[in-house]
Scaffold this active site. Structure first.
Site, PDB file in Angstrom:
ATOM      1  N   GLY A   1      30.350  51.781  51.972  1.00 57.80           N
ATOM      2  CA  GLY A   1      28.995  51.688  52.566  1.00 57.80           C
ATOM      3  C   GLY A   1      28.225  52.235  51.638  1.00 57.80           C
ATOM      4  O   GLY A   1      28.595  53.269  50.892  1.00 57.80           O
TER       5      GLY A   1
ATOM      6  N   CYS B   1      36.599  53.787  50.085  1.00 59.93           N
ATOM      7  CA  CYS B   1      35.291  54.490  49.364  1.00 59.93           C
ATOM      8  C   CYS B   1      34.831  55.101  50.441  1.00 59.93           C
ATOM      9  O   CYS B   1      35.057  56.243  51.066  1.00 59.93           O
ATOM     10  CB  CYS B   1      34.798  53.459  48.848  1.00 59.93           C
ATOM     11  SG  CYS B   1      33.209  54.226  47.681  1.00 59.93           S
ATOM     12  N   TYR B   2      33.360  54.566  51.043  1.00 59.41           N
ATOM     13  CA  TYR B   2      32.939  55.420  52.215  1.00 59.41           C
ATOM     14  C   TYR B   2      33.825  55.338  53.484  1.00 59.41           C
ATOM     15  O   TYR B   2      33.668  56.515  54.063  1.00 59.41           O
ATOM     16  CB  TYR B   2      31.529  54.515  52.681  1.00 59.41           C
ATOM     17  CG  TYR B   2      30.696  55.093  53.730  1.00 59.41           C
ATOM     18  CD1 TYR B   2      29.763  56.105  53.289  1.00 59.41           C
ATOM     19  CD2 TYR B   2      31.105  54.837  55.084  1.00 59.41           C
ATOM     20  CE1 TYR B   2      29.053  56.644  54.507  1.00 59.41           C
ATOM     21  CE2 TYR B   2      30.293  55.228  56.006  1.00 59.41           C
ATOM     22  CZ  TYR B   2      29.331  56.149  55.911  1.00 59.41           C
ATOM     23  OH  TYR B   2      28.673  56.694  56.772  1.00 59.41           O
TER      24      TYR B   2
ATOM     25  N   GLU C   1      40.011  46.335  45.967  1.00 63.70           N
ATOM     26  CA  GLU C   1      39.559  44.805  46.536  1.00 63.70           C
ATOM     27  C   GLU C   1      39.102  44.087  45.250  1.00 63.70           C
ATOM     28  O   GLU C   1      39.122  42.766  44.973  1.00 63.70           O
ATOM     29  CB  GLU C   1      38.546  44.543  47.555  1.00 63.70           C
ATOM     30  CG  GLU C   1      37.150  45.160  47.151  1.00 63.70           C
ATOM     31  CD  GLU C   1      37.019  46.360  47.749  1.00 63.70           C
ATOM     32  OE1 GLU C   1      35.909  46.868  47.968  1.00 63.70           O
ATOM     33  OE2 GLU C   1      38.148  47.225  47.778  1.00 63.70           O
TER      34      GLU C   1
ATOM     35  N   ASP D   1      32.825  20.730  53.276  1.00 64.23           N
ATOM     36  CA  ASP D   1      33.033  21.242  54.317  1.00 64.23           C
ATOM     37  C   ASP D   1      33.155  20.238  55.532  1.00 64.23           C
ATOM     38  O   ASP D   1      34.202  20.192  56.386  1.00 64.23           O
ATOM     39  CB  ASP D   1      31.964  22.244  54.705  1.00 64.23           C
ATOM     40  CG  ASP D   1      31.902  23.242  53.797  1.00 64.23           C
ATOM     41  OD1 ASP D   1      33.152  23.578  53.163  1.00 64.23           O
ATOM     42  OD2 ASP D   1      30.939  24.127  53.413  1.00 64.23           O
TER      43      ASP D   1
ATOM     44  N   LYS E   1      35.344  29.678  51.684  1.00 60.50           N
ATOM     45  CA  LYS E   1      35.432  28.456  51.159  1.00 60.50           C
ATOM     46  C   LYS E   1      36.736  28.109  50.274  1.00 60.50           C
ATOM     47  O   LYS E   1      36.925  26.885  50.516  1.00 60.50           O
ATOM     48  CB  LYS E   1      34.227  28.451  50.086  1.00 60.50           C
ATOM     49  CG  LYS E   1      33.822  27.160  49.503  1.00 60.50           C
ATOM     50  CD  LYS E   1      32.966  26.469  50.300  1.00 60.50           C
ATOM     51  CE  LYS E   1      32.423  24.916  49.767  1.00 60.50           C
ATOM     52  NZ  LYS E   1      31.564  24.512  50.676  1.00 60.50           N
TER      53      LYS E   1
END
Length: 520
Positions: free
Chosen positions: A55, A82-83, A174, A230, A376
């Site tokens: 964040g 992290c945050y 990530e 889609d 996606k």
């Protein structure tokens, strides 16, 4: 349609969707919820694990984003990133301080003896490259926590509670720059949380078909086809579930690519057991756009007329109860709405759902969104599982207003025809060069700009065509694609020689930001 899952608490991370995708790559369903979610709600959802995202704020700010402390008493494994690690530190009595110089970029992480033997780092080396981006750091361990790893600017880089399944990492596992980040997620989801890795598109396809067979019953469902991935995957799921109870409507706006309608109809006839109606409204759209050159006004007119045309056709199906649309998970996240339809604050609303707009409410249909939980890349994988051809599944994105926003200035049939011809040449040559799957999106833009040229011995004064090719992982950012010189030369020659009224071709080398992918 999923059982075991990981909850991701959103503290405002720029990498939020990336965290969710990394978890899913481990075969585990991930779900994003606001950091304000209560421990009671988490207990009801019964996740196998919890991840605190990064964040932008400080845990010591007056409006600091902190979680419900009762979450730590649920016995569910927690990984703070992290945050998220700083939240864990503050709430357990540790100290978070500001760095004199923010740490951004690739950093060497050193595991100590406790880190080497930790479940989180199984199968990874004691020294590994990671990605850091932070201006605060943990300067003092909270009580009952052990240190597992350090970096040059973060003496406390990774921590673990001695009695509870709670970990904190100052870095970002990530992102691809953390070389063993995928293994960390695997270890967390499989070894620590006990997930089985059963989240696959093959399993999802089976579950989705069974689910919609029960939900739809013997009713009819209307599906709007656009020619995109889609809507095609939605139609594929539903046609497998209820066959000819699916009534697909394809509106020909006259703003499609070359041979687009014929291609969709051909693919539909071959791969779908459903009814398809093509509505030729190309004349209406051209008339509605006459004299309009402002981009937003173009979008509004195309959108409103599409709804009117679709509504008129949909009303012909007197037994239809459901309307299906291709909303995908990023749409849900960016619209600030949770999967169960409630406001997902404090996440910012970036855009509204763009697939069919307000049609369900306007026509009184019940809404079906088979792809609402999927990213996606998962939609594409699902399409393959459902038997759709790869060429169809991997088609590049196409804007809702179609070629209207690739024709700068007033839209006319002559201009659209030139764009279609140039676009077909571009796609043909990119495919021939084996680069179609390497490039995220490729298209042409016709500029309302004329320049002097020479053809034979004659002077010309004709238009300019822009080639736009970009690479992107999520289209939130994008870089222009570095195409081979020989390909660019061939494209320029063919477009100028084969497309009437073009004497100049340019290549767009702008990245997003500051530019956008589309020109309008």
């Amino acid at each position: 349609m999923q059982n075991e899952h990981i909850l991701i608490l959103d503290f405002g991370s720029q990498y939020l969707q990336l965290i969710a995708r990394r978890v899913r790559e481990c075969g585990v369903y991930s779900r994003i919820v606001p950091y304000t979610v209560s421990a009671a709600e988490i207990q009801r959802l019964a996740p196998k694990g919890i991840i605190f995202s990064g964040g932008p704020s400080s845990v010591y700010a007056s409006d600091a984003r902190l979680c419900d402390p009762a979450i730590f008493d649920l016995g569910i494994p927690v990984l703070g990133i992290c945050y998220g690690m700083q939240v864990v530190t503050k709430m357990f009595g540790g100290t978070v301080s500001s760095l004199l110089v923010p740490e951004n970029g690739r950093v060497a992480l050193e595991l100590n003896a406790a880190g080497v033997s930790s479940e989180l780092f199984q199968g990874t080396p004691s020294t590994q490259q990671v990605w850091m981006t932070h201006s605060d750091y943990v300067s003092a361990l909270p009580p009952d926590f052990d240190l597992l790893a350090t970096s040059a600017s973060s003496p406390i880089g990774v921590i673990k509670h001695r009695a509870k399944p709670i970990w904190g990492v100052q870095l970002h596992p990530e992102v691809v720059h953390t070389t063993h980040g995928t293994m960390w997620f695997w270890n967390f989801t499989q070894n620590i949380c006990g997930c089985t890795g059963s989240w696959t598109m093959k399993n999802y396809a089976v579950a989705a078909v069974e689910h919609f067979q029960k939900e739809i019953g013997d009713a009819e469902v209307i599906c709007a086809l656009s020619g995109g991935v889609d809507s095609a995957v939605v139609a594929a799921i539903l046609s497998k579930a209820v066959g000819k109870q699916v009534k697909c409507i394809l509106v020909d706006t006259g703003l499609m690519r070359k041979d687009e309608i014929a291609g969709v109809v051909q693919a539909f006839d071959k791969h779908f057991d459903a009814e398809l109606t093509v509505v030729d409204a190309s004349g209406k759209f051209l008339a509605h756009l006459a004299g309009v050159d402002e981009p937003q006004e173009k979008r509004k007119r195309v959108g409103h007329l599409f709804i009117d045309v679709f509504t008129a056709e949909a009303k012909k199906y007197k037994n239809a109860r459901f309307l299906a649309q291709g909303t995908i998970y990023p749409d849900v996240i960016e619209s600030g709405v949770s999967l169960d339809g409630h406001a997902n604050q404090p996440a910012a609303t970036i855009k509204l759902h763009h697939n069919v707009g307000g049609l369900p409410e306007k026509l009184g249909f019940e809404l079906i969104e088979p792809l609402r939980e999927l990213f996606k890349d998962e939609v594409r994988q699902l399409g393959i599982e459902l038997g759709l051809p790869e060429d169809f599944v991997w088609r590049h994105p196409f804007p809702g207003p179609g070629l209207a926003v690739r024709c700068l200035g007033e839209v006319t049939k002559d201009k659209l025809d030139r764009i279609r011809e140039a676009d077909a040449i571009l796609i043909e040559e990119i495919r021939a060069a084996g680069l179609y799957r390497e490039v995220s999106q490729a298209f042409v833009v016709l500029l309302p700009v004329k320049s002097v040229g020479v053809t034979g011995d004659c002077r010309t004064y004709e238009n300019t065509m822009v080639i736009r090719c970009v690479n992107s992982e999520d289209f939130m950012t994008a870089d222009w694609a570095l195409l081979p010189d020989e390909l660019l030369r061939k494209l320029s020659t063919r477009i100028i020689n084969e497309v009437k009224g073009i004497n100049r071709v340019v290549y767009d080398i702008s990245s997003k930001p500051p530019a956008t992918v589309e020109w309008e």
